[in-house]
Write a protein that holds these residues in place. Structure first.
Motif, mmCIF file in Angstrom:
data_model
loop_
_atom_site.group_PDB
_atom_site.id
_atom_site.type_symbol
_atom_site.label_atom_id
_atom_site.label_comp_id
_atom_site.label_asym_id
_atom_site.label_seq_id
_atom_site.Cartn_x
_atom_site.Cartn_y
_atom_site.Cartn_z
ATOM 1 N N ALA A 245 0.857 -1.187 0.000
ATOM 2 C CA ALA A 245 0.000 0.000 0.000
ATOM 3 C C ALA A 245 0.892 1.235 0.000
ATOM 4 C CB ALA A 245 -0.905 0.001 1.226
ATOM 5 N N TYR A 246 0.551 2.205 -0.841
ATOM 6 C CA TYR A 246 1.310 3.455 -0.941
ATOM 7 C C TYR A 246 0.458 4.619 -0.439
ATOM 8 C CZ TYR A 246 5.281 1.662 -3.650
ATOM 9 O OH TYR A 246 6.419 1.001 -4.047
ATOM 10 N N LEU A 247 1.135 5.600 0.169
ATOM 11 C CA LEU A 247 0.449 6.795 0.658
ATOM 12 C C LEU A 247 1.337 8.006 0.430
ATOM 13 C CD1 LEU A 247 -2.237 7.485 2.182
ATOM 14 C CD2 LEU A 247 -0.843 7.653 4.250
ATOM 15 N N ASN A 248 0.715 9.105 -0.009
ATOM 16 C CA ASN A 248 1.429 10.353 -0.228
ATOM 17 C C ASN A 248 1.821 10.974 1.104
ATOM 18 O OD1 ASN A 248 1.962 13.249 -0.941
ATOM 19 N ND2 ASN A 248 1.273 12.560 -2.950
ATOM 20 N N VAL A 249 3.035 11.514 1.163
ATOM 21 C CA VAL A 249 3.538 12.092 2.416
ATOM 22 C C VAL A 249 2.698 13.275 2.879
ATOM 23 C CG1 VAL A 249 5.142 13.770 1.407
ATOM 24 C CG2 VAL A 249 5.712 12.679 3.604
ATOM 25 N N PRO A 281 6.888 13.828 -2.975
ATOM 26 C CA PRO A 281 7.151 14.916 -3.915
ATOM 27 C C PRO A 281 8.368 15.730 -3.466
ATOM 28 C CG PRO A 281 4.815 14.818 -3.314
ATOM 29 C CD PRO A 281 5.556 13.915 -2.371
ATOM 30 N N SER A 282 8.981 16.447 -4.393
ATOM 31 C CA SER A 282 10.206 17.189 -4.090
ATOM 32 C C SER A 282 9.996 18.271 -3.039
ATOM 33 C CB SER A 282 10.763 17.818 -5.373
ATOM 34 O OG SER A 282 11.171 16.827 -6.285
ATOM 35 N N LEU A 283 8.779 18.812 -2.946
ATOM 36 C CA LEU A 283 8.520 19.862 -1.957
ATOM 37 C C LEU A 283 8.806 19.370 -0.544
ATOM 38 C CD1 LEU A 283 7.525 22.698 -1.250
ATOM 39 C CD2 LEU A 283 5.194 21.798 -1.237
ATOM 40 N N PHE A 284 8.577 18.114 -0.280
ATOM 41 C CA PHE A 284 8.847 17.577 1.058
ATOM 42 C C PHE A 284 10.311 17.775 1.422
ATOM 43 C CE2 PHE A 284 10.511 13.845 3.392
ATOM 44 C CZ PHE A 284 9.940 14.116 4.627
ATOM 45 N N PHE A 285 11.226 17.501 0.488
ATOM 46 C CA PHE A 285 12.650 17.651 0.770
ATOM 47 C C PHE A 285 13.019 19.124 0.933
ATOM 48 C CE2 PHE A 285 12.440 13.486 -1.264
ATOM 49 C CZ PHE A 285 13.153 12.738 -0.351
ATOM 50 N N LYS A 286 12.347 19.997 0.196
ATOM 51 C CA LYS A 286 12.598 21.429 0.357
ATOM 52 C C LYS A 286 12.155 21.909 1.737
ATOM 53 C CE LYS A 286 12.114 22.344 -4.597
ATOM 54 N NZ LYS A 286 11.288 22.985 -5.672
ATOM 55 N N LEU A 287 11.032 21.401 2.219
ATOM 56 C CA LEU A 287 10.565 21.759 3.559
ATOM 57 C C LEU A 287 11.546 21.270 4.617
ATOM 58 C CD1 LEU A 287 6.767 20.883 3.181
ATOM 59 C CD2 LEU A 287 7.774 23.178 3.231
ATOM 60 N N ASP A 293 7.735 23.238 8.871
ATOM 61 C CA ASP A 293 6.722 22.248 9.200
ATOM 62 C C ASP A 293 6.214 21.563 7.932
ATOM 63 O OD1 ASP A 293 6.817 22.780 11.909
ATOM 64 O OD2 ASP A 293 5.140 24.184 11.879
ATOM 65 N N LEU A 294 5.860 20.302 8.081
ATOM 66 C CA LEU A 294 5.163 19.569 7.033
ATOM 67 C C LEU A 294 3.695 19.489 7.431
ATOM 68 C CD1 LEU A 294 4.970 17.605 4.523
ATOM 69 C CD2 LEU A 294 5.282 15.762 6.188
ATOM 70 N N TYR A 295 2.837 20.085 6.636
ATOM 71 C CA TYR A 295 1.402 19.962 6.860
ATOM 72 C C TYR A 295 0.869 18.804 6.030
ATOM 73 C CZ TYR A 295 0.982 24.230 9.571
ATOM 74 O OH TYR A 295 1.077 25.169 10.572
ATOM 75 N N MET A 296 0.052 18.001 6.688
ATOM 76 C CA MET A 296 -0.569 16.843 6.040
ATOM 77 C C MET A 296 -2.070 17.085 6.021
ATOM 78 S SD MET A 296 1.854 14.200 8.119
ATOM 79 C CE MET A 296 2.002 15.413 9.449
ATOM 80 N N PHE A 297 -2.689 16.858 4.873
ATOM 81 C CA PHE A 297 -4.042 17.343 4.636
ATOM 82 C C PHE A 297 -5.054 16.204 4.486
ATOM 83 C CE2 PHE A 297 -0.962 20.188 2.518
ATOM 84 C CZ PHE A 297 -1.121 21.319 3.317
ATOM 85 N N MET A 334 3.766 18.360 11.443
ATOM 86 C CA MET A 334 4.965 17.938 12.157
ATOM 87 C C MET A 334 6.137 18.646 11.489
ATOM 88 S SD MET A 334 4.529 13.773 12.497
ATOM 89 C CE MET A 334 6.201 13.593 13.161
ATOM 90 N N LYS A 335 7.243 18.746 12.188
ATOM 91 C CA LYS A 335 8.442 19.229 11.535
ATOM 92 C C LYS A 335 8.816 18.269 10.402
ATOM 93 C CE LYS A 335 10.074 22.983 13.578
ATOM 94 N NZ LYS A 335 10.392 24.211 12.801
#
Length: 697
Positions: A245-249, A281-287, A293-297, A334-335
Motif C-alpha cells: 500500500a502506498y500513501l502520499n507524504v 514529492p520534491s517539496l517535502f525535501f525542500k521543507l 513544518d510539514l502539513y498533512m491534509f 509535524m516538523k
C-alpha cells in the motif's frame, strides 16, 4: 542416498581447504548427488513426442503439438539438449527443481528437466513462430535472457497462473471504488501477481462522510483489509499472495500509516505482511532542508473546497501554502525533519517504507503529456502513468481507466558480454516480453487489461552486475564500474528502442498516444545526439572489445525511424530485484552488490549455502560486502544507470546498526538529488551481539 547427504555436502563449503579457501568442490559434489536423486524421481518416457503427448493429454501442457507439429516441437527440445547444460551450483539446481520444474499432481515425480522446461517456455512465447521460439530457446540455454518467475514458472502449462509479475491499482474516495479495487487485487493475487494499491485519494481519519464530521476511518482499515485478502488469495499454494500500500507524504494519515510497521503496534493496526510505501514529492525535501513544518491534509476537505483531488495535483509551493492558510482544510503538522527521521526510524526497525520520489519520476517521464506517474510496485522498479477508474452504482456504467501491469525479464550481463550478443539479447528479451504482454488479458482486472492493450508496456532488466565486476577485476565503487554502466545501459536503451520501433513497423501499430510523447517529438533523444557515450577508461574499452556501440549518429538515425514508425511499447526498461531467478542463472541479484561471499539460505529445517558466481581466491577481493560499500557510491552507480532506464531501478540501501537516523536521512536526500526514482528496502546489519536479544546470554 539420504536426502540430507547433498545438503551436508553443500554445508561443507564453509570449511577451509589446505589453501585456506572455501571448499567449493563440495558444492559440485552436492550437485552431483542431488541430480542423481532427481533422475531417480523423474518420470520416464519412450521419446520426446510420447512425452509431449502424455503431458498434453493429462492436462499438464497446452497443446504445443497442435500449434507447431511433432517435428518442430521436438526439434526445440533437441536444440536445448545440444548445449550439454550443467547447473553451475547446487543452489541453482535445487531452486529450479523445487520451484520451477513441473511435477505430477501428487508431487512425487518430476516431469521435466531444465532443457525441457526451457523448450516449453520458448515454444509458448513463440506462439507458433518456430524461428522466434528457437532464438528464445538459445537465449535461455545460453543464459543470456531470463524471463521473470511468473513467466518462467507458468508459460506452457495448461493449468497456470498469469505470466505477469505484478500489478498497480489506484482507489478513488468511494466505497464502490474500495470494493472494486479490493476484489480486483484478490483476483490478481490468486493468479500469482504482487499487487500495489495507492491509498492516497482516500479521505483521512476523522473527515466527514455525507457532511457528518468525524466518521471517516482513514486508510488503515482499508490497508488491513487488503492484507487479509492477500493472505487468503495465493496461487494454488505455490506462491503466497503479496501486496503493498502506498500513501502520499502530504496525506493526513501519514503518521498512523508509518506506525503500522512499529514492532509494538497494536494488532488492530499493525501490518505484519503488507508492505508499505511513501510517495515523496520534491517539496517535502525542500521543507526539510528549510527546517519548516510539514502539513498533512485531509484529501476530502481539499476536494470539497477546491474541487481537485489532492493526489492528482502537483504539490507546488503556492498550492501548498494556500492549503496551509485555509481554515476549511483539515490538516495536522509535524516538523518535516521529524517526519524524515520517523521514516528513517521505521526503516531501521522494519525495512519499510519503500520510498517513491514522485517528481523525479515525472521529470524523467517521456509520456508527460499522456499522464502522471503516481506510485510504484511491490519491488519499486515500475514507473508508469496511472489513472483512476470511476466505479458507479449497480445498473450504471463504470468508467474504466488504465491501471498497470509489470511484464518483466532480465539479461545476464556476464553471458551477454562474453557472448558478444548485446544486440541479440536485447532484441530477444524484448520479443519475449512482447509475447507476454500480447498474451496477457485479465478479464477480472479491466483497468489492467485496458492499459496492457493500449500501452504494451514491458520491463527488461538485468542481473549479475556485481558478478561481472568481480570476474573482471573491477571494484563496485570505482570509476570503471560507473563507466561500464554508463556505456552498457545506454546501449541497452538504444537496442530496446530499436526493437520496439521494429515491432511497431512490422505490425503497423504504436502504443496509444505515441504521437504526444517525447519520443515522437524527438525531445527524448536530445541527450544522446549531443554526445557519443563511449568508454572513458581503458579497462572498460577492453571489456566491450568488438561489441558495436551506438554513437550520436546512430541515435540520430534511430530518432528518425521512431518518428516514422513509432514505438510499440510505452515503457521498455525496468530493473527488478531478480532474487530467486538469479540462483538458476548463477548470477548476483540485479545491479545490487552482494552481501556475503557465501550466502546462507534456510528452507524448513535445512540450511543451504550459495557461493557467489566466479568466487575464487582471486575474485574474492572484488566481492566487497554491500554493508562495507560506501552507500553514496552505490547511489552514484545507480544514478548512472537511471539516466538510461525509462522506468525505475530496485535500489536497496545497506547500513550498519550504528548509523544515525540523520545519516540515513542524508542518504534519502542524496538519492533524490541524484535523480533516483525509488528506494526499495533499507537493510540493517547488527554490529554487536548485545543488539540482538537472541544472541545475548
Amino acid at each position: 542416498m539420504d536426502i540430507k547427504s547433498h545438503i551436508e555436502l553443500n554445508n561443507e563449503i564453509k570449511q577451509r581447504g589446505e589453501d585456506g579457501f572455501y571448499r567449493l568442490d563440495r558444492d559440485q559434489a552436492a550437485l552431483d548427488v542431488f541430480l542423481t536423486e532427481v533422475e531417480t524421481n523423474t518420470k520416464k518416457f519412450d521419446g520426446s513426442v510420447e512425452r509431449l503427448e502424455w503431458l498434453i493429454d493429462n492436462g499438464y501442457y497446452y497443446d504445443v503439438i497442435e500449434q507447431y507439429g511433432d517435428a518442430e516441437a521436438t526439434e526445440i527440445v533437441h536444440v536445448c539438449y545440444s548445449y550439454n547444460f550443467r547447473f553451475a551450483s547446487y543452489m541453482a539446481a535445487s531452486k529450479f527443481y523445487k520451484d520451477y520444474a513441473l511435477k505430477t499432481d501428487d508431487k512425487t515425480e518430476y516431469l521435466e528437466d531444465y532443457e525441457q522446461h526451457v523448450a516449453i517456455v520458448a515454444l509458448y512465447l513463440g506462439q507458433g513462430d518456430y524461428s522466434l521460439a528457437e532464438r528464445l530457446a538459445r537465449g535461455m540455454m545460453e543464459q543470456r535472457i531470463q524471463p521473470a518467475t511468473p513467466t518462467f514458472m507458468n508459460a506452457g502449462r495448461a493449468r497456470r497462473g498469469e505470466l505477469v509479475s505484478c500489478f498497480l491499482l489506484e482507489m478513488d474516495d468511494s466505497l464502490n471504488s474500495i470494493n472494486y479495487v479490493e476484489a480486483t487485487a484478490k483476483q490478481l493475487s490468486k493468479q500469482g501477481g504482487g499487487v500495489s494499491v495507492n491509498l492516497s485519494k482516500l479521505r483521512a481519519r476523522g473527515e466527514a462522510i455525507k457532511g457528518v464530521h468525524g466518521c471517516a476511518k482513514g486508510v488503515i482499515p482499508v490497508a488491513k483489509s487488503l492484507e487479509h485478502g492477500f493472505s487468503y488469495c495465493d496461487q494454488l499454494g505455490t506462491r503466497p499472495g503479496a501486496g503493498a500500500a502506498y500513501l502520499n507524504v502530504f496525506h493526513y494519515d501519514l503518521p498512523d500509516f508509518l506506525d503500522t510497521k512499529k514492532i509494538n503496534a497494536s494488532e488492530d493496526v499493525r501490518l505484519s505482511t503488507l508492505s508499505i510505501g511513501i510517495i515523496l514529492p520534491s517539496l517535502f525535501f525542500k521543507l526539510a532542508k528549510a527546517d519548516e513544518d510539514l502539513y498533512m491534509f485531509g484529501s476530502h476537505s481539499v476536494y470539497r473546497k477546491y474541487g481537485v483531488v489532492l493526489d492528482d495535483e502537483e504539490m507546488t509551493r503556492d498550492f501548498y501554502d494556500k492549503l496551509v492558510a485555509d481554515p476549511d482544510v483539515y490538516k495536522r503538522s509535524m516538523k518535516a525533519r521529524d517526519v524524515l527521521e520517523l521514516i528513517a526510524i521505521t526503516q531501521l526497525q522494519s525495512g519499510y517504507p519503500y520510498l517513491m520520489f514522485r517528481d523525479n519520476a515525472n521529470e524523467q517521464h517521456a509520456l508527460k503529456a499522456l499522464g502522471t506517474v503516481k506510485m510504484s510496485n511491490l519491488c519499486v522498479e515500475i514507473s508508469q502513468l496511472q489513472e483512476t477508474s470511476t466505479i458507479a452504482d449497480y445498473g450504471k456504467e463504470d468508467v474504466i481507466r488504465r491501471d498497470i501491469s509489470c511484464n518483466l525479464g532480465s539479461l545476464n550481463i556476464v553471458n551477454v558480454m562474453e557472448s558478444g550478443k548485446l544486440w541479440h539479447s536485447v532484441h530477444e528479451g524484448m520479443r519475449a516480453l512482447t509475447a507476454v504482454s500480447d498474451m496477457s488479458s485479465i478479464n477480472n482486472a479491466p483497468g489492467v487489461r485496458k492499459a496492457n492493450e493500449e500501452l504494451h508496456s514491458v520491463g527488461l532488466g538485468v542481473m549479475n552486475l556485481h558478478g561481472f565486476f568481480a570476474k573482471n577485476g573491477i571494484q563496485y565503487e570505482s570509476e570503471e564500474a560507473r563507466d561500464f554502466c554508463r556505456v552498457f545501459f545506454a546501449a541497452m536503451n538504444f537496442h530496446s528502442i530499436e526493437a520496439s520501433t521494429l515491432i511497431a513497423k512490422e505490425r503497423g501499430q504504436t502504443f496509444t498516444g505515441f504521437d504526444k510523447s517525447e519520443y515522437a517529438s524527438g525531445d527524448y533523444f536530445t541527450q544522446y545526439v549531443r554526445e557519443d557515450i563511449t568508454p572513458q577508461t581503458e579497462a572498460v574499452r577492453k571489456l566491450f572489445g568488438s561489441i558495436a556501440l551506438p554513437g550520436a549518429a546512430d541515435w540520430r538515425e534511430l530518432a528518425k525511424h521512431v518518428a516514422e514508425y513509432g514505438l510499440y511499447h510505452a515503457y521498455r526498461l525496468a530493473i527488478a530485484p531478480t532474487q530467486s531467478i538469479s540462483y538458476i542463472q548463477n548470477a548476483t541479484s540485479s545491479v545490487m552488490p552482494i552481501v556475503e561471499h557465501i550466502e546462507r539460505r534456510t528452507y524448513g529445517n535445512a540450511e543451504t549455502f550459495y557461493p557467489m558466481p566466479f568466487l575464487s581466491p582471486q575474485t574474492q577481493w572484488f566481492y566487497k560486502s554491500a554493508y562495507n560499500i560506501d552507500q553514496y557510491a552505490l547511489i552514484d552507480l545507480v544514478a548512472e544507470i537511471q539516466r538510461h532506464c525509462d522506468q525505475g531501478i530496485s535500489t536497496i540501501l545497506y547500513v550498519n546498526s550504528d548509523i544515525s537516523t540523520r545519516e540515513l536521512a542524508r542518504l534519502y536526500i542524496y538519492a533524490h538529488e541524484r535523480g533516483l526514482k525509488t528506494i526499495y528496502y533499507v537493510r540493517n546489519k547488527l554490529l554487536r551481539p548485545e543488539e540482538c536479544t537472541s544472541c545475548t546470554i
